[in-house]
Design an enzyme around this catalytic site. Structure first.
Site, PDB file in Angstrom:
ATOM      1  N   TYR A 138       0.813  -1.226   0.000  1.00 43.85           N
ATOM      2  CA  TYR A 138       0.000   0.000   0.000  1.00 43.85           C
ATOM      3  C   TYR A 138       0.843   1.270   0.000  1.00 43.85           C
ATOM      4  O   TYR A 138       0.298   2.367   0.057  1.00 43.85           O
ATOM      5  CB  TYR A 138      -0.967  -0.022   1.195  1.00 43.85           C
ATOM      6  CG  TYR A 138      -2.081  -1.042   1.038  1.00 43.85           C
ATOM      7  CD1 TYR A 138      -1.795  -2.393   1.081  1.00 43.85           C
ATOM      8  CD2 TYR A 138      -3.391  -0.661   0.845  1.00 43.85           C
ATOM      9  CE1 TYR A 138      -2.784  -3.343   0.940  1.00 43.85           C
ATOM     10  CE2 TYR A 138      -4.401  -1.599   0.706  1.00 43.85           C
ATOM     11  CZ  TYR A 138      -4.084  -2.944   0.755  1.00 43.85           C
ATOM     12  OH  TYR A 138      -5.072  -3.879   0.611  1.00 43.85           O
ATOM     13  N   LYS A 188       4.275 -14.830   5.225  1.00 43.40           N
ATOM     14  CA  LYS A 188       4.571 -15.785   4.146  1.00 43.40           C
ATOM     15  C   LYS A 188       6.087 -15.846   4.009  1.00 43.40           C
ATOM     16  O   LYS A 188       6.644 -15.711   2.925  1.00 43.40           O
ATOM     17  CB  LYS A 188       3.888 -15.291   2.859  1.00 43.40           C
ATOM     18  CG  LYS A 188       4.020 -16.193   1.648  1.00 43.40           C
ATOM     19  CD  LYS A 188       3.005 -17.290   1.583  1.00 43.40           C
ATOM     20  CE  LYS A 188       3.294 -18.234   0.444  1.00 43.40           C
ATOM     21  NZ  LYS A 188       2.405 -19.406   0.411  1.00 43.40           N
ATOM     22  N   ASP A 226      -1.598 -18.464   3.673  1.00 45.85           N
ATOM     23  CA  ASP A 226      -2.550 -19.313   2.937  1.00 45.85           C
ATOM     24  C   ASP A 226      -3.128 -20.389   3.850  1.00 45.85           C
ATOM     25  O   ASP A 226      -4.342 -20.657   3.834  1.00 45.85           O
ATOM     26  CB  ASP A 226      -1.919 -19.919   1.672  1.00 45.85           C
ATOM     27  CG  ASP A 226      -0.493 -20.407   1.875  1.00 45.85           C
ATOM     28  OD1 ASP A 226       0.080 -20.130   2.941  1.00 45.85           O
ATOM     29  OD2 ASP A 226       0.036 -21.077   0.980  1.00 45.85           O
ATOM     30  N   ASP A 250      -5.978  -6.987   5.239  1.00 47.01           N
ATOM     31  CA  ASP A 250      -7.142  -6.508   4.489  1.00 47.01           C
ATOM     32  C   ASP A 250      -7.960  -7.710   3.994  1.00 47.01           C
ATOM     33  O   ASP A 250      -9.181  -7.804   4.207  1.00 47.01           O
ATOM     34  CB  ASP A 250      -6.633  -5.667   3.304  1.00 47.01           C
ATOM     35  CG  ASP A 250      -7.727  -4.910   2.588  1.00 47.01           C
ATOM     36  OD1 ASP A 250      -8.895  -4.988   3.018  1.00 47.01           O
ATOM     37  OD2 ASP A 250      -7.423  -4.230   1.589  1.00 47.01           O
ATOM     38  N   ASP A 254     -11.773  -9.225   5.528  1.00 48.67           N
ATOM     39  CA  ASP A 254     -12.957  -9.315   4.658  1.00 48.67           C
ATOM     40  C   ASP A 254     -13.437 -10.763   4.581  1.00 48.67           C
ATOM     41  O   ASP A 254     -14.636 -11.044   4.653  1.00 48.67           O
ATOM     42  CB  ASP A 254     -12.639  -8.827   3.240  1.00 48.67           C
ATOM     43  CG  ASP A 254     -12.728  -7.314   3.107  1.00 48.67           C
ATOM     44  OD1 ASP A 254     -12.379  -6.608   4.071  1.00 48.67           O
ATOM     45  OD2 ASP A 254     -13.147  -6.833   2.041  1.00 48.67           O
TER      46      ASP A 254
END
Ligand code: GGG
Length: 354
Positions: A138, A188, A226, A250, A254
């Site tokens: 971002y 990750k 994941d 983010d 959601d």
């Protein structure tokens, strides 16, 4: 880590509805705050503008007056923004910019299920995603070049020790206030060993930086992003506090909203050391904007989180209890929850139960 409760004779709240259904849910949150009466100081609301719709009208998505006016406010509520998926010259996401300008480095997103009366909650969820809010992809440093194989696009992903440690500290403090005190670092670093590796190590270093073994009772775990998403859908009960770099946080929050019935229920605060801004996790929902059917509960819950962060616990408790009762009774619900009620009906029902 709530902001200090300075004695305020007046609470000045900036309101930035933004785009789409933001213009419906932020006024609803305002009405709910007003209905609290003497539980909070006399409130003054300041209407402010930002968003893509504003950019389309004026060429400016985040006017300097909005940023300056926020400097005079105690807190703010932000609705939603609908940035186009294609690059538009001169446009940059105002919410991403605001979080950086005000140094609102933590996006705290509690995801909690409330079972309707008579329904069995087979997968109860009570977790909070703590999303780093200023870095990762971002930083929006993207570029495109052309090689003999055609177009090539690149993006810089920034992770710093400083930002990772301060989000880690915010998340550890949150964990201290929760019964289970389980703390999961999402990363990750099996693939992105430099950037996610630094995030993981920096968050892990936080307990060594504080005195008196403050976080000794917090159970620290970690999970590759994941596999975290997989386990979130299989066994959400294992999670309590999840701390993640910006993009993973983010997406995870959601996705977690799917476990509690609707994205229209999930609130957040953007918190820094000196300011707090409530913001529903949902976007501008252009498909339903203007129909009066947007779910106001995420915004009302965001207002509650904002008030709690400022130290107004009883007002926050009343708002949260009223929202939870509406969900438990499950009689007055907007279409995203399978109901037929309007935004206004749900707001009236919350206010009736305050
Ligand atoms: N209230 C959250 C929100 O507006 N989400 C949509 C979103 O992520 N927008 C990013 C952007 O358009 O800049």
């Amino acid at each position: 880590r709530a902001l200090s409760t300075v004695a305020r004779s007046k609470l000045r709240v900036g309101l930035i509805p933004g785009d789409g259904i933001g213009a419906e849910v932020i006024p609803a949150a305002r009405r709910a705050i007003e209905a609290l009466g003497s539980d909070i100081p006399k409130t003054e609301f300041v209407d402010l503008e930002a968003g893509f719709e504003l950019f389309a009208r004026s060429g400016d998505a985040l006017p300097e007056e909005t940023v300056e006016a926020l400097g005079e406010c105690d807190c703010a509520l932000f609705g939603a923004v609908s940035s186009p998926i294609k690059k538009i010259t001169g446009y940059s996401s105002p919410i991403v910019a605001l979080r950086k300008k005000l140094d609102l480095y933590a996006n705290v997103r509690p995801v909690v299920s409330v079972a309707a009366k008579g329904a069995e909650d087979t997968k109860p969820v009570d977790l909070v995603v703590v999303r780093e809010n200023t870095e990762c992809l971002y930083v929006k440093q993207e570029s495109q070049t052309t090689s003999e194989r055609g177009k090539e696009a690149r993006a810089i992903r920034l992770i710093t020790e400083y930002a990772s440690q301060r989000i880690g500290k915010m998340a550890f403090e949150l964990a201290l206030g929760r019964p289970r005190q389980v703390f999961t670092i999402i990363h990750k670093s099996n693939v992105l060993s430099v950037t996610d590796g630094l995030f993981r190590e920096s968050v892990r270093s936080v307990p060594r930086l504080v005195e008196n073994g403050r976080y000794d009772n917090v159970k620290i775990e970690e999970q590759i992003v994941d596999s975290a998403v997989y386990r979130l859908f299989r066994e959400p009960q294992i999670y309590d506090v999840m701390v993640a770099p910006n993009l993973y946080g983010d997406i995870i929050s959601d996705a977690a909203a799917a476990l509690v019935g609707s994205l229209g229920l999930v609130p957040s605060i953007n918190a820094g050391d000196n300011f707090v801004m409530g913001e529903p996790v949902h976007g501008s929902a252009p498909d339903i904007a203007g129909q009066g059917i947007a779910n106001p509960l995420a915004s009302i819950r965001s207002a509650a989180l904002m008030l709690r962060h400022l130290g107004y616990t009883s007002g926050a408790d009343r708002l949260e209890r009223a929202v939870n009762e509406v969900l438990y009774e499950a009689q007055v619900l907007t279409p995203d929850m399978g109901g037929k009620s309007k935004t206004q009906d749900v707001l009236d029902e919350v206010i009736r139960r305050l």
